[in-house]
Design a protein around this motif. Structure first.
Motif, PDB file in Angstrom:
ATOM      1  N   THR A  31     -20.443   2.914   7.131  1.00 19.45           N
ATOM      2  CA  THR A  31     -19.810   1.809   7.863  1.00 19.45           C
ATOM      3  C   THR A  31     -20.724   0.608   8.095  1.00 19.45           C
ATOM      4  OG1 THR A  31     -20.404   2.732  10.024  1.00 19.45           O
ATOM      5  CG2 THR A  31     -18.277   3.409   9.099  1.00 19.45           C
ATOM      6  N   SER A  32     -21.969   0.670   7.622  1.00 21.80           N
ATOM      7  CA  SER A  32     -22.909  -0.446   7.761  1.00 21.80           C
ATOM      8  C   SER A  32     -22.871  -1.105   9.151  1.00 21.80           C
ATOM      9  CB  SER A  32     -22.629  -1.498   6.681  1.00 21.80           C
ATOM     10  OG  SER A  32     -23.675  -2.446   6.673  1.00 21.80           O
ATOM     11  N   LEU A  50     -13.712   2.318   1.923  1.00 21.32           N
ATOM     12  CA  LEU A  50     -13.165   3.009   3.097  1.00 21.32           C
ATOM     13  C   LEU A  50     -12.168   2.100   3.796  1.00 21.32           C
ATOM     14  CD1 LEU A  50     -16.048   4.334   2.610  1.00 21.32           C
ATOM     15  CD2 LEU A  50     -16.020   4.899   5.026  1.00 21.32           C
ATOM     16  N   VAL A  86      -9.987   1.821   7.343  1.00 21.88           N
ATOM     17  CA  VAL A  86      -9.859   2.322   8.716  1.00 21.88           C
ATOM     18  C   VAL A  86      -8.879   1.413   9.454  1.00 21.88           C
ATOM     19  CG1 VAL A  86     -11.096   2.413  10.920  1.00 21.88           C
ATOM     20  CG2 VAL A  86     -12.128   3.420   8.892  1.00 21.88           C
ATOM     21  N   ASN A  87      -7.931   1.977  10.144  1.00 23.16           N
ATOM     22  CA  ASN A  87      -6.926   1.182  10.867  1.00 23.16           C
ATOM     23  C   ASN A  87      -6.259   0.139   9.967  1.00 23.16           C
ATOM     24  OD1 ASN A  87      -7.514   2.557  13.232  1.00 23.16           O
ATOM     25  ND2 ASN A  87      -9.046   1.051  13.897  1.00 23.16           N
ATOM     26  N   GLU A 146      -7.538  -1.561   7.591  1.00 24.11           N
ATOM     27  CA  GLU A 146      -8.418  -2.623   7.113  1.00 24.11           C
ATOM     28  C   GLU A 146      -9.586  -2.042   6.333  1.00 24.11           C
ATOM     29  OE1 GLU A 146      -7.828  -5.828   7.460  1.00 24.11           O
ATOM     30  OE2 GLU A 146      -6.054  -5.465   8.684  1.00 24.11           O
ATOM     31  N   LEU A 147      -9.996  -2.731   5.279  1.00 24.02           N
ATOM     32  CA  LEU A 147     -11.177  -2.323   4.537  1.00 24.02           C
ATOM     33  C   LEU A 147     -12.396  -2.414   5.459  1.00 24.02           C
ATOM     34  CD1 LEU A 147     -11.638  -1.470   1.604  1.00 24.02           C
ATOM     35  CD2 LEU A 147     -12.231  -3.818   1.089  1.00 24.02           C
ATOM     36  N   VAL A 148     -13.278  -1.422   5.372  1.00 24.83           N
ATOM     37  CA  VAL A 148     -14.506  -1.442   6.174  1.00 24.83           C
ATOM     38  C   VAL A 148     -15.576  -2.226   5.404  1.00 24.83           C
ATOM     39  CG1 VAL A 148     -16.300  -0.028   7.256  1.00 24.83           C
ATOM     40  CG2 VAL A 148     -13.940   0.807   7.156  1.00 24.83           C
ATOM     41  N   TYR A 149     -15.959  -3.393   5.929  1.00 23.26           N
ATOM     42  CA  TYR A 149     -17.015  -4.179   5.299  1.00 23.26           C
ATOM     43  C   TYR A 149     -18.354  -3.975   5.995  1.00 23.26           C
ATOM     44  CZ  TYR A 149     -13.509  -6.695   2.615  1.00 23.26           C
ATOM     45  OH  TYR A 149     -12.498  -7.017   1.745  1.00 23.26           O
ATOM     46  N   GLY A 150     -18.326  -3.556   7.257  1.00 21.12           N
ATOM     47  CA  GLY A 150     -19.566  -3.425   8.014  1.00 21.12           C
ATOM     48  C   GLY A 150     -20.067  -4.783   8.458  1.00 21.12           C
TER      49      GLY A 150
END
Lengths: 334, 334
Positions: A263-264, B154, B156-157, B159-163
């Motif tokens: 998740t950075s 990934l 989550v909710n 939305e793409l997880v960008y970190g």
């Protein structure tokens, strides 16, 4: 002196295996009044709830009388083991005596007509860090709670990660070694069997078994040994104790590098007893995390102590959960 | 016959080390026209962009002329290695010849006056799965792309997880064994050194070294061996090849169990060459993931083949990125 406007408060409840802590908290994170209740003495969850709610009303009324300040309860947040956010249930919690799936939120609604949110204690800690602590303004971070076990709460895009089933964020049970130490969950080699107050005790005993190094910890029976004793020994220069922290930080650092690859996050907060050992745990954790990070992540991720460490973080976290929920549903219109 | 209303399309561009694929895609995921361009033949990124854009205009005009259907380009999505979503840059990509940090989105804006989004290729694949594939309607899932390396996206909710830095989701570089196989990233024991087309080749060679079992693969030099040859040998009953898939699935399954403990996805999609080996890879992966899951996650997480497998998934994914961005910014008002 009486204030004309009642002050809006949320109720934070932290349900632990032994004790339940609860308190009324204002928007700034001041705990106006708080108390505790033993969790296990009540034979059923119904009786526990009856006691809990009579005690809540009691501290509520006592505080209004004492302070002359009227309050207005606008939401309730609850942190509990094995809590399911979506269903409002506590499911098969090994440390609680209530069997099966307990519809806790529904049962609480029999007592209070305000929004009620339930999640696991480490998720509540993460929301507490976001609302009142060091994660204010951060959109992507992780909180690791180091107690008897290892709990975690992940925040992505400013929202807690619940996953599709409400159970996301169980980093205590990622695998360090599939043939490793037996875990309370029935599996082997879980992270919390190495990195937790219990984990570092096991590591001390492993080191005492593997090496001949003298150590003051050779005089302490397993059941008497605490993480605090290990950190005190380390400060006095005990090499086994120092090596135990190094070993713990190495495993935590290696695994946090994997978490960063997921998740950075901008920061990882450590909370709880082991985190109070300060540099003894932070230095090796940071060093080994950096050594194991993919180059694009290097020198970007901070490992920080929780800023709620000296406060009643569990109650604050649970109350923060309620504030956050009210906010995201547009119910905070002050 | 000419339609009076131009049809809205997005342009999907997938930049690979060897080739760049691109196409114009409608809202339903139909690629109306597409083409490719070698990535490496241009000495600078500026010249590459000039060729790319002239070729895009060419297929655009050709398609309008041929079909009699006017199009309206409303957004561009780009998938590229080491792409940074927040900054619109491609940074130190080892497979591309452009040095340092390339401000790719800014350079593209010299050619097109529409919203342009850039992310890494596996993230684009995840958005493609969400918009056109098997993840429609899912809010929490993971896409694993198995090619020369292992990529991941990934969600989550929803939305793409960008970190925090735009680089989240590098599961190819979580660590299987800190003293393990050398990885192209300069570290050791990364997941993609075991689980990828290259990883399974290395596993075959390890098995041929460790055991005396006869195998048709003993006649194949390392440089000639492909994942497809290994799956064909396995189907013919070659025990080394079968064991190589078992080994690959075991490591992938173990690590996916850790991923589930992070974000608790509803499904994990496998995409790419290795995934086409079907049950050879899916069965051991599912089995070992289940065996390594914490009890609360068991029998909940599906491992599925990508539904974009037979299509031009890279172009679709990139175009989906543009649709998703337009949608989330409220720019799709039809």
């Amino acid at each position: 002196m009486t204030h004309p406007q009642p002050i809006p408060v949320t109720l934070g409840i932290d349900i632990g295996g032994t004790n339940t802590a609860f308190g009324l908290v204002d928007r700034l994170g001041n705990i106006l009044t708080e108390s505790t209740l033993p969790t296990k003495v009540h034979p059923t969850c119904e009786e526990y709830l009856r006691s809990l709610n009579s005690k809540i009303r009691q501290i509520y009324n006592d505080h209004e009388k004492k302070s002359g300040q009227k309050m207005r309860l606008i939401g309730i947040g609850i942190g509990a083991p094995n809590a399911n956010y979506y269903r409002g249930t506590i499911e098969y919690a090994p440390n609680l005596t209530w069997p099966g799936v307990v519809p806790f939120v529904e049962m609480m609604k029999g007592y209070f007509d305000v929004p009620i949110v339930l999640t696991n204690d480490a998720n509540a800690a993460a929301v507490g860090e976001m609302v009142y602590g060091g994660a204010k303004g951060l959109k992507n971070f992780v909180v690791i709670t180091l107690g008897t076990g290892l709990g975690s709460g992940l925040v992505v895009n400013g929202e807690l990660v619940y996953g599709h089933d409400g159970f996301a964020g169980e980093l205590g049970h990622i695998t360090v070694n599939p043939d490793g130490r037996h875990c309370g969950c029935g599996r082997k080699g879980c992270l919390e069997t190495y990195v937790s107050a219990t984990g570092i005790k096991r590591t001390v005993y492993k080191l005492l078994a593997d090496f001949n190094e003298s150590s003051e910890l050779r005089n302490v029976p397993f059941n008497d040994l605490t993480a605090y004793m290990i950190s005190e020994a380390a400060r006095r220069g005990d090499r086994v104790a120092i090596e135990a922290f190094e070993y713990t930080g190495r495993i935590l650092g290696q695994k946090l590098a994997d978490t960063v690859a997921h998740t950075s996050p901008e920061a990882i907060f450590l909370f709880g007893g082991l985190a109070q050992a300060n540099e003894l745990i932070f230095y090796p954790t940071q060093r080994h995390m950096e050594a194991n990070l993919l180059n694009i992540y290097k020198n970007k991720v901070k490992i920080l102590p929780s800023e709620l460490m000296d406060k009643n973080a569990a109650v604050l976290g649970a109350s923060a959960l309620a504030w956050k929920e009210l906010e995201s549903e547009g119910l905070l219109l002050e």
